[in-house]
Enzyme design. Structure first.
Site, PDB file in Angstrom:
ATOM      1  N   LYS A   1      50.559  78.484  72.305  1.00 30.78           N
ATOM      2  CA  LYS A   1      50.652  79.325  71.095  1.00 30.78           C
ATOM      3  C   LYS A   1      51.995  79.169  70.409  1.00 30.78           C
ATOM      4  O   LYS A   1      52.750  80.132  70.221  1.00 30.78           O
ATOM      5  CB  LYS A   1      50.377  80.799  71.404  1.00 30.78           C
ATOM      6  CG  LYS A   1      48.960  81.034  71.887  1.00 30.78           C
ATOM      7  CD  LYS A   1      48.570  82.489  71.853  1.00 30.78           C
ATOM      8  CE  LYS A   1      47.158  82.713  72.337  1.00 30.78           C
ATOM      9  NZ  LYS A   1      46.958  82.411  73.768  1.00 30.78           N
TER      10      LYS A   1
ATOM     11  N   ASP B   1      56.811  78.691  65.869  1.00 25.48           N
ATOM     12  CA  ASP B   1      58.146  78.623  65.262  1.00 25.48           C
ATOM     13  C   ASP B   1      58.157  77.626  64.099  1.00 25.48           C
ATOM     14  O   ASP B   1      57.123  77.069  63.736  1.00 25.48           O
ATOM     15  CB  ASP B   1      59.153  78.224  66.351  1.00 25.48           C
ATOM     16  CG  ASP B   1      60.494  78.923  66.156  1.00 25.48           C
ATOM     17  OD1 ASP B   1      60.967  78.952  64.996  1.00 25.48           O
ATOM     18  OD2 ASP B   1      61.048  79.435  67.141  1.00 25.48           O
TER      19      ASP B   1
HETATM   20  O1  6AU Z   1      39.341  86.007  80.336  1.00 27.22           O
HETATM   21  P1  6AU Z   1      40.783  86.486  80.398  1.00 27.22           P
HETATM   22  O2  6AU Z   1      41.027  87.723  79.625  1.00 27.22           O
HETATM   23  O3  6AU Z   1      41.273  86.589  81.809  1.00 27.22           O
HETATM   24  O4  6AU Z   1      41.654  85.308  79.759  1.00 27.22           O
HETATM   25  C1  6AU Z   1      41.579  84.958  78.403  1.00 27.22           C
HETATM   26  C2  6AU Z   1      42.480  83.794  78.100  1.00 27.22           C
HETATM   27  C3  6AU Z   1      43.956  84.084  78.322  1.00 27.22           C
HETATM   28  C4  6AU Z   1      44.488  84.374  76.940  1.00 27.22           C
HETATM   29  O5  6AU Z   1      45.839  83.953  76.818  1.00 27.22           O
HETATM   30  C5  6AU Z   1      43.576  83.560  76.025  1.00 27.22           C
HETATM   31  O6  6AU Z   1      42.339  83.443  76.725  1.00 27.22           O
HETATM   32  N1  6AU Z   1      43.306  84.169  74.682  1.00 27.22           N
HETATM   33  C6  6AU Z   1      43.508  83.421  73.515  1.00 27.22           C
HETATM   34  C7  6AU Z   1      43.713  81.995  73.470  1.00 27.22           C
HETATM   35  C8  6AU Z   1      42.931  81.085  74.272  1.00 27.22           C
HETATM   36  O7  6AU Z   1      44.428  81.512  72.655  1.00 27.22           O
HETATM   37  C9  6AU Z   1      43.441  84.054  72.281  1.00 27.22           C
HETATM   38  C10 6AU Z   1      42.942  85.365  72.202  1.00 27.22           C
HETATM   39  O8  6AU Z   1      42.759  85.903  71.106  1.00 27.22           O
HETATM   40  N2  6AU Z   1      42.638  86.012  73.334  1.00 27.22           N
HETATM   41  C11 6AU Z   1      42.795  85.450  74.588  1.00 27.22           C
HETATM   42  O9  6AU Z   1      42.475  86.111  75.576  1.00 27.22           O
HETATM   43  O10 6AU Z   1      44.553  82.924  78.862  1.00 27.22           O
END
Ligand code: 6AU
Length: 452
Positions: free
Chosen positions: A282, A285
């Site tokens: 992500k 910058d």
């Molecule tokens: O299923 P989880 O909640 O254990 O993990 C979700 C993963 C995490 C977050 O950093 C990522 O998805 N994520 C992202 C990404 C992929 O960019 C964006 C977002 O809006 N929500 C999210 O959970 O590694």
């Protein structure tokens, strides 16, 4: 006429709302006339505004759910262009009062298809015989019209309401104004209903092309977020999950001992076991800083990650930076732009989403897709939708704002192509077994989405 042309005859069916019995009869007539020859339908949608009450009557009487297309998307609340429950891949029948060239119907069709619905049939009361059915046919839509303008004119003539001079005038007008040319650019098919292999052929971004092919080959649209503390656990899990995933997602900075050796092992494993690596960095910058973070620093991300995530917040410079760095690498590289987030209370607005999609369209070779929660850029098959916030079972949120939907909801309702699952798999007793379940469920939902 809407087109600006002058016509000797104008049909105004708006007034029909003042005659409830007539409106009821009309709606019955339309449906009974056309429905038997429509092979599949899940919803109806009236073209605003005249056909809206007619569609409502049909919906209620026939027990077919209805959708409403807004003429303008509202800038607050749910930001939706289409109101009602949408299942991507559902077939929607258009209801319209009068079709002239078909442009109003096609405007509605474009938005419905943009939201992931299929449109194959339109039921109209009057065909003005000015190219409407032909123009609709060119966009894959069969027009079922209850009557034509000339039939109405003949009936009016027989009952002495118009004279033969008028009949000839209308005839001559129709002969001169039969316009069989497409007037409105329509999304022919939303990318959500096109198979991954077909989309791969249309993708301008090399990594997106490879990813879509990989997904089709492996029958997997599962990305596992391996957010584990220890690098050894990361490698062990990668080996276990490899057969079931299309992408393995890392957060290198949350894993201890994520050394160059670990990233090399991961890269080699990905090649051998046929998955891609996405470093969920992500970046957010200015371009100059991101270029260094991407290629240098302690992780040298560009050496081992096929894909990275990037915020669109800083503007074009951030993608340009990646593009310049990618030009120095032999292997294809790409990024996912964050357009929407799964977390409660995030500050992303409609304007921001629009800006992110515009940015994605500006860099077709570098942007492989969008991280988002709804179907965006439906007319760009090469843009892969990565949807996180997915978990099976009863738990719908964590204590820090994450929100989860079911695998089926993510694929069918949100239009996700690659679905990110983290704790739902890594926190399970047997992650490999769980990954297999997710893979099967997600793939079945995708197959359902693309099936007519
Ligand atoms: O299923 P989880 O909640 O254990 O993990 C979700 C993963 C995490 C977050 O950093 C990522 O998805 N994520 C992202 C990404 C992929 O960019 C964006 C977002 O809006 N929500 C999210 O959970 O590694």
């Amino acid at each position: 006429m809407k087109s600006g042309r002058r016509s000797p005859i104008y049909i105004d069916l708006r007034v029909v709302i003042s005659y409830p019995k007539l409106m009821d009869e009309l709606s019955k007539l339309m449906w009974n006339f056309a429905a038997p020859s429509i092979s599949k339908y899940d919803t109806v949608c009236g073209v605003p505004y005249t056909a809206l009450p007619i569609a409502t009557l049909i919906s209620v009487r026939e027990n077919v759910p209805m959708l409403i297309r807004r003429k303008e998307a509202k800038g607050y609340g749910t930001k939706k262009l289409i109101e009602g429950d949408i299942n991507v891949g559902d077939v929607c029948v258009i209801i319209e009062d009068v079709v002239t060239t078909g442009s109003s119907v096609l405007e509605t069709v474009a938005d419905l298809r943009g939201a992931g619905l299929k449109v194959t049939d339109a039921i109209v009361i009057v065909d003005r015989e000015q190219g409407g059915p032909e123009n609709l046919q060119n966009e894959g839509i069969k027009c079922h019209s209850v009557c034509t303008l000339m039939q109405i004119i003949s009936i009016l003539k027989e009952s002495g309401k118009v004279d033969s001079i008028m009949v000839e005038k209308v005839k001559a007008y129709l002969e001169d104004n039969n316009d069989v040319t497409p007037i409105y650019p329509v999304v022919k098919t939303s990318k959500a209903t096109i198979p991954f292999e077909t989309r791969a052929q249309q993708a301008p971004c090399e990594v997106s092309k490879l990813l879509l092919k990989l997904m089709a080959r492996k029958k997997s649209n599962l990305c596992v977020a391996v957010d584990v503390d220890q690098a050894n656990d990361l490698i062990d899990l990668a080996k276990l999950l490899a057969p079931h995933i299309c992408i393995l997602k890392t957060h290198a900075d949350l894993t201890k001992n994520f050394t160059g050796e670990i990233s090399r092992q991961l890269h080699a494993l990905a090649k051998q076991a046929d998955f891609m690596v996405l470093e969920d960095r992500k970046f957010a910058d200015i371009g100059n800083t991101v270029a260094k973070q991407y290629s240098g620093g302690c992780f040298e991300v560009s050496r081992w990650a096929d894909l990275v995530t990037v915020h669109s917040l800083p503007g074009d410079g951030i993608v340009k930076a990646l593009e310049e760095e990618n030009a120095k690498i032999e292997e294809p590289r790409g990024c996912f732009l964050l357009a929407e987030m799964s977390s409660e209370g995030n500050l992303i607005t409609t304007e921001y989403i629009k800006g992110s999609t515009q940015m994605a369209s500006k860099f077709p070779k570098t942007v492989a897709g969008l991280v988002c929660q709804s179907l965006l850029l439906a007319d760009q098959p090469g843009i892969v939708q990565l949807t996180p916030g997915v978990r099976r079972g009863e738990i719908k949120e964590d204590s820090l704002g994450q929100r989860w939907v079911t695998p089926e909801e993510a694929v069918i309702e949100k239009g996700g192509d690659v679905i990110v699952v983290g704790r739902g798999i890594t926190g399970a007793k047997c992650p490999e077994k769980e990954a297999k379940l997710y893979q099967e469920e997600l793939w079945a939902a995708y197959e359902k989405r693309i099936a007519i």
